[in-house]
Design a protein around this motif. Structure first.
Motif, mmCIF file in Angstrom:
data_model
loop_
_atom_site.group_PDB
_atom_site.id
_atom_site.type_symbol
_atom_site.label_atom_id
_atom_site.label_comp_id
_atom_site.label_asym_id
_atom_site.label_seq_id
_atom_site.Cartn_x
_atom_site.Cartn_y
_atom_site.Cartn_z
ATOM 1 N N LYS A 161 0.838 -1.197 0.000
ATOM 2 C CA LYS A 161 0.000 0.000 0.000
ATOM 3 C C LYS A 161 0.870 1.243 0.000
ATOM 4 O O LYS A 161 1.902 1.285 0.673
ATOM 5 C CB LYS A 161 -0.930 0.007 1.220
ATOM 6 N N PRO A 163 -0.542 5.150 -0.259
ATOM 7 C CA PRO A 163 -1.541 6.183 -0.568
ATOM 8 C C PRO A 163 -0.966 7.380 -1.313
ATOM 9 O O PRO A 163 -1.643 7.986 -2.148
ATOM 10 C CB PRO A 163 -2.044 6.599 0.827
ATOM 11 N N LEU A 166 -1.163 7.173 -5.249
ATOM 12 C CA LEU A 166 -2.423 7.020 -5.968
ATOM 13 C C LEU A 166 -2.772 8.228 -6.833
ATOM 14 O O LEU A 166 -3.201 8.080 -7.984
ATOM 15 C CB LEU A 166 -3.570 6.732 -4.985
ATOM 16 N N ASN A 167 -2.580 9.420 -6.320
ATOM 17 C CA ASN A 167 -2.996 10.609 -7.062
ATOM 18 C C ASN A 167 -2.137 10.893 -8.285
ATOM 19 O O ASN A 167 -2.518 11.715 -9.132
ATOM 20 C CB ASN A 167 -3.014 11.836 -6.150
ATOM 21 N N ASP A 189 -4.094 -0.841 -2.213
ATOM 22 C CA ASP A 189 -4.915 0.160 -1.530
ATOM 23 C C ASP A 189 -6.373 0.001 -1.956
ATOM 24 O O ASP A 189 -6.671 -0.359 -3.101
ATOM 25 C CB ASP A 189 -4.435 1.570 -1.880
ATOM 26 N N ALA A 190 -7.292 0.321 -1.047
ATOM 27 C CA ALA A 190 -8.720 0.120 -1.318
ATOM 28 C C ALA A 190 -9.190 0.889 -2.546
ATOM 29 O O ALA A 190 -10.102 0.447 -3.254
ATOM 30 C CB ALA A 190 -9.527 0.547 -0.083
ATOM 31 N N GLU A 191 -8.565 2.021 -2.823
ATOM 32 C CA GLU A 191 -9.018 2.876 -3.936
ATOM 33 C C GLU A 191 -8.450 2.483 -5.292
ATOM 34 O O GLU A 191 -8.836 3.067 -6.316
ATOM 35 C CB GLU A 191 -8.640 4.343 -3.661
ATOM 36 N N VAL A 192 -7.533 1.546 -5.311
ATOM 37 C CA VAL A 192 -6.810 1.248 -6.556
ATOM 38 C C VAL A 192 -7.744 0.872 -7.705
ATOM 39 O O VAL A 192 -7.604 1.377 -8.826
ATOM 40 C CB VAL A 192 -5.764 0.132 -6.322
ATOM 41 N N THR A 194 -10.930 1.527 -8.249
ATOM 42 C CA THR A 194 -11.727 2.676 -8.696
ATOM 43 C C THR A 194 -10.883 3.633 -9.530
ATOM 44 O O THR A 194 -11.315 4.105 -10.598
ATOM 45 C CB THR A 194 -12.309 3.425 -7.485
ATOM 46 N N ILE A 195 -9.680 3.906 -9.070
ATOM 47 C CA ILE A 195 -8.798 4.848 -9.765
ATOM 48 C C ILE A 195 -8.381 4.305 -11.125
ATOM 49 O O ILE A 195 -8.359 5.030 -12.130
ATOM 50 C CB ILE A 195 -7.571 5.151 -8.880
ATOM 51 N N GLN A 198 -11.227 4.593 -13.542
ATOM 52 C CA GLN A 198 -11.377 5.983 -13.975
ATOM 53 C C GLN A 198 -10.360 6.319 -15.061
ATOM 54 O O GLN A 198 -10.699 6.943 -16.074
ATOM 55 C CB GLN A 198 -11.196 6.935 -12.789
ATOM 56 N N GLN A 223 -14.752 -6.047 -10.247
ATOM 57 C CA GLN A 223 -15.165 -4.648 -10.151
ATOM 58 C C GLN A 223 -14.808 -3.874 -11.428
ATOM 59 O O GLN A 223 -15.405 -2.836 -11.715
ATOM 60 C CB GLN A 223 -14.480 -4.000 -8.935
#
Length: 320
Positions: A161, A163, A166-167, A189-192, A194-195, A198, A223
């Motif tokens: 992970k 964070p 990610l951005n 990471d939990a957002e990976v 979704t990102i 996108q 997902q």
């Protein structure tokens, strides 16, 4: 002239004001290529003439004694691209875990060329101790440093992970986003997810979209199905190809109609990957389209279509 005197002679030649003398001296030292010449070659690294420096780097590379590593690292600050590249190539073969603390110390310099090359060399060591030193570069004002840092994260062992990384998939520079999209393949990471989805569907750069699809293939997460299905309509064929490859890893009946449409794609690479994805679905409704693909003008597509048909017919749930 004995060996010591011989070496002393060439060392004096390295101090000659005549560049031709110095080139002859360093070439001779390179030819001798033994441990006794290392100190003389390290001195030659400080020569004002690029040819002398480059020959000295090559000679030290060939001798491969780690005692030369600190001096070679200093060459990474050179204003000359060739000198930096030659030194970086030599160091990539010489660097080991033993030099980690030295590299981390040099990384804190203010020289961009040195920092860029150290970030690359750290990929040879893979040590999680590097992480606190690499993270600040993710926020650097220099896009090359941001790209190098986010790429280096891929090579750090035990990193699951991050964070801060990610951005960067939304960075203003496409080169940074491309690197970040591939690095997210390695992160949990939990957002990976979704990102990445996108980036796959919204990024303006086709290479970012392709890299996002490649990372989604590694994650094999359902997902991503909808985003990958959308990407099968992407304007760039390499994105469509990578989306089809990802869908091979996560078979889902939802995407079968779009995969069937992809059998008529103008690019054979896309058609082939769609055929394989349909074979992995092993659904009887794909048999007829796959049979039509047997006549595809590209031989590889037709071969894969035959395999997909056989795979579907062998499926225990298949009812003829």
């Amino acid at each position: 002239m004995n060996e010591d005197n011989n070496l002393q002679y060439w060392l004096e030649m390295l101090r000659s004001p005549d560049i031709n003398d110095r080139i002859v001296a360093v070439k001779t030292l390179q030819h001798l290529g033994d441990e006794e010449t290392i100190n003389a070659l390290i001195i030659a690294l400080k020569d004002e003439h690029l040819t002398v420096k480059k020959i000295a780097i090559s000679a030290l590379w060939e001798i491969a004694n780690p005692v030369a590593i600190p001096a070679l690292i200093e060459c990474l600050s050179s204003s000359d691209t060739d000198i930096r590249a030659e030194a970086a190539s030599a160091l990539s073969e010489l660097i080991t875990q033993d030099e980690l603390l030295l590299l981390l110390d040099k990384l804190q310099s203010n020289d961009v060329n040195l920092q860029l090359n150290i970030l690359v060399l750290l990929r040879k060591i893979h040590d999680i101790q590097c992480l606190p030193y690499v993270l600040p570069f993710l926020e650097s004002k220099n896009p090359e440093l941001r790209e190098a840092a986010v790429t280096t994260l891929r090579y750090i062992n035990q990193l699951e992970k991050c964070p801060q990384a990610l951005n960067l998939i939304f960075d203003r520079e496409a080169s940074v986003r491309r690197a970040a999209a591939l690095t997210l393949e390695h992160l949990q990471d939990a957002e990976v997810m979704t990102i990445l989805c996108q980036a796959l569907t919204n990024d303006s750069d086709w290479q970012v979209r392709r890299n996002a699809a490649k990372s989604l293939a590694i994650h094999e997460n359902h997902q991503a199905i909808s985003a990958l299905e959308t990407a099968l309509n992407d304007e760039h064929w390499q994105v469509r190809k990578s989306a089809a490859q990802a869908l091979q890893k996560i078979p889902n009946i939802q995407v079968m109609p779009r995969l069937i449409q992809a059998l008529t794609d103008e690019y054979a690479d896309v058609r082939k990957e769609a055929v394989i994805a349909l074979g992995n679905l092993a659904h009887p409704d794909a048999i007829n389209p796959l049979q039509q693909a047997l006549d595809d003008p590209d031989r590889e597509v037709s071969i894969q279509a035959q395999r997909a048909i056989q795979k579907t017919q062998a499926n225990k749930n298949f009812l003829p």
